[in-house]
Design an enzyme around this catalytic site. Structure first.
Site, mmCIF file in Angstrom:
data_model
loop_
_atom_site.group_PDB
_atom_site.id
_atom_site.type_symbol
_atom_site.label_atom_id
_atom_site.label_comp_id
_atom_site.label_asym_id
_atom_site.label_seq_id
_atom_site.Cartn_x
_atom_site.Cartn_y
_atom_site.Cartn_z
ATOM 1 N N HIS A 150 4.630 -0.014 -11.330
ATOM 2 C CA HIS A 150 4.475 1.083 -12.302
ATOM 3 C C HIS A 150 5.496 0.946 -13.429
ATOM 4 O O HIS A 150 5.202 1.216 -14.593
ATOM 5 C CB HIS A 150 4.616 2.450 -11.624
ATOM 6 N N HIS A 199 -5.408 4.965 -12.341
ATOM 7 C CA HIS A 199 -4.219 4.427 -11.682
ATOM 8 C C HIS A 199 -4.402 2.955 -11.325
ATOM 9 O O HIS A 199 -3.450 2.167 -11.397
ATOM 10 C CB HIS A 199 -3.834 5.231 -10.434
ATOM 11 N N ASP A 208 -1.932 -0.124 -12.223
ATOM 12 C CA ASP A 208 -1.437 -1.146 -11.292
ATOM 13 C C ASP A 208 -1.753 -2.553 -11.798
ATOM 14 O O ASP A 208 -0.914 -3.455 -11.727
ATOM 15 C CB ASP A 208 -2.103 -0.975 -9.917
ATOM 16 N N HIS A 265 -3.267 -4.830 -5.269
ATOM 17 C CA HIS A 265 -2.101 -5.654 -5.611
ATOM 18 C C HIS A 265 -2.230 -7.106 -5.153
ATOM 19 O O HIS A 265 -1.832 -8.015 -5.868
ATOM 20 C CB HIS A 265 -0.833 -5.046 -5.024
HETATM 21 ZN ZN LIG Z 1 0.187 2.096 -8.119
#
Ligand SMILES: [Zn+2]
Length: 303
Positions: free
Chosen positions: A77, A233, A237, A260
């Site tokens: 972030h 969001h 990311d 991720h």
């Molecule tokens: Zn995140």
């Protein structure tokens, strides 16, 4: 010429680590041109961990970097806020191996960077311009980057949950769109998953103050900041994870159900595929008829 930028002055904040629950002090400091974003562990004699693909250390619900005996977790972030505001070079000093979670979004880091102000450095920025598609998929998870005149992100998600069957959004990423549409979107998690993480000793700092928690029938901590806060969001990311390539990207990132692990594997693959991109000193393509070797200044007129 687009100049590289750093912070005008040092700024600090404190918060807790999402996974450890420990209090962390974070300082952002100016750094010279071509030094990139570097994490510095003040509790390990100033050991530095550059935010690069080469220092990726694994993914455990967050992006984790390490170098020698030092590590830093949950970097995404903050990295998104730095690149989203056009900061090329900065030192991120921490006294603990985890970036504080703050409110689960990038907005507190945006305020902090705005508080510091930005300073241009007399060195041109080098953009990574995508020349041909690069794609990576694992099962039904997919991520790809295509040539485009600007940095855009299209993301879609779907979960086995009535609230999250499908959300999709495309954003042309610039400082304004990042600050207004993406930075405020918070981390989210499913209540069941949070309980499982806690049993593993993770998410100890997690609370309704720093994540949107989704129960069986709805969101526990309404109101949402955006109706589609979840997919926003994911875009946040992806921007943070892609920052690990070390250059602002000029291309269209398209992701479906990624996370991720796939974002960072993709950043590594992109760096390996050297024929898929070139480093250029201006974001817009050269006007037709200007030879590629022409002095940079001659191609900028009319921007
Ligand atoms: Zn995140």
């Amino acid at each position: 010429m687009d100049s590289q930028r750093t912070l005008r002055r040092q700024v600090s904040c404190a918060g807790i680590g999402l996974h450890s629950g420990n209090k962390v002090t974070l300082s952002l400091k100016p750094a010279p041109a071509n030094s990139g974003i570097r994490f510095r562990r003040s509790d390990l004699s100033g050991l530095e961990i550059p935010a690069t693909v080469g220092n990726l250390a694994g993914i455990h619900y967050a992006t984790h970097l390490s170098r020698n005996e030092g590590s830093v977790e949950t970097v995404e972030h903050l990295l998104a806020a730095l690149v989203g505001l056009g900061v090329d070079n900065a030192i991120v000093e921490l006294n603990y191996p985890e970036v504080p979670i703050m409110d689960g979004s990038a907005a507190p880091f945006v305020y902090l960077i705005q508080e510091a102000g930005l300073r241009s450095l007399p060195v041109p920025r080098r953009f990574m311009r995508v020349l041909r598609p690069v794609e990576l998929s694992r099962g039904d998870k997919r991520i790809a980057l295509y040539p485009s005149e600007q940095f855009k992100v299209s993301y879609s998600i779907s979960f086995e949950h009535p609230l999250l069957r499908h959300q999709a959004r495309t954003v042309s990423v610039n400082e304004d769109s990042f600050v207004e549409q993406i930075a405020p979107a918070r981390t989210f998690g499913f209540l069941k998953e949070v309980e499982m993480l806690r049993q593993q000793g993770l998410a100890l700092g997690g609370s309704l103050e720093n994540a949107v928690v989704i129960g069986e029938t709805g969101v526990l901590n309404n109101p949402l900041r955006f109706e589609d806060e979840f997919v926003r969001h994911k875009i946040l990311d992806a921007i943070g994870d892609l920052a690990l390539v070390g250059h602002p990207v000029v291309g269209h990132l398209v992701a479906h159900r990624a996370g991720h692990a796939l974002h960072t594997a993709f950043a590594a693959k992109l760096l390996e595929e050297r024929d898929a991109w070139e480093l250029v000193e201006q974001q817009v393509p050269l006007p037709f008829g200007v030879p590629a070797g022409a002095p940079v200044g001659s191609a900028i007129a009319g921007r």
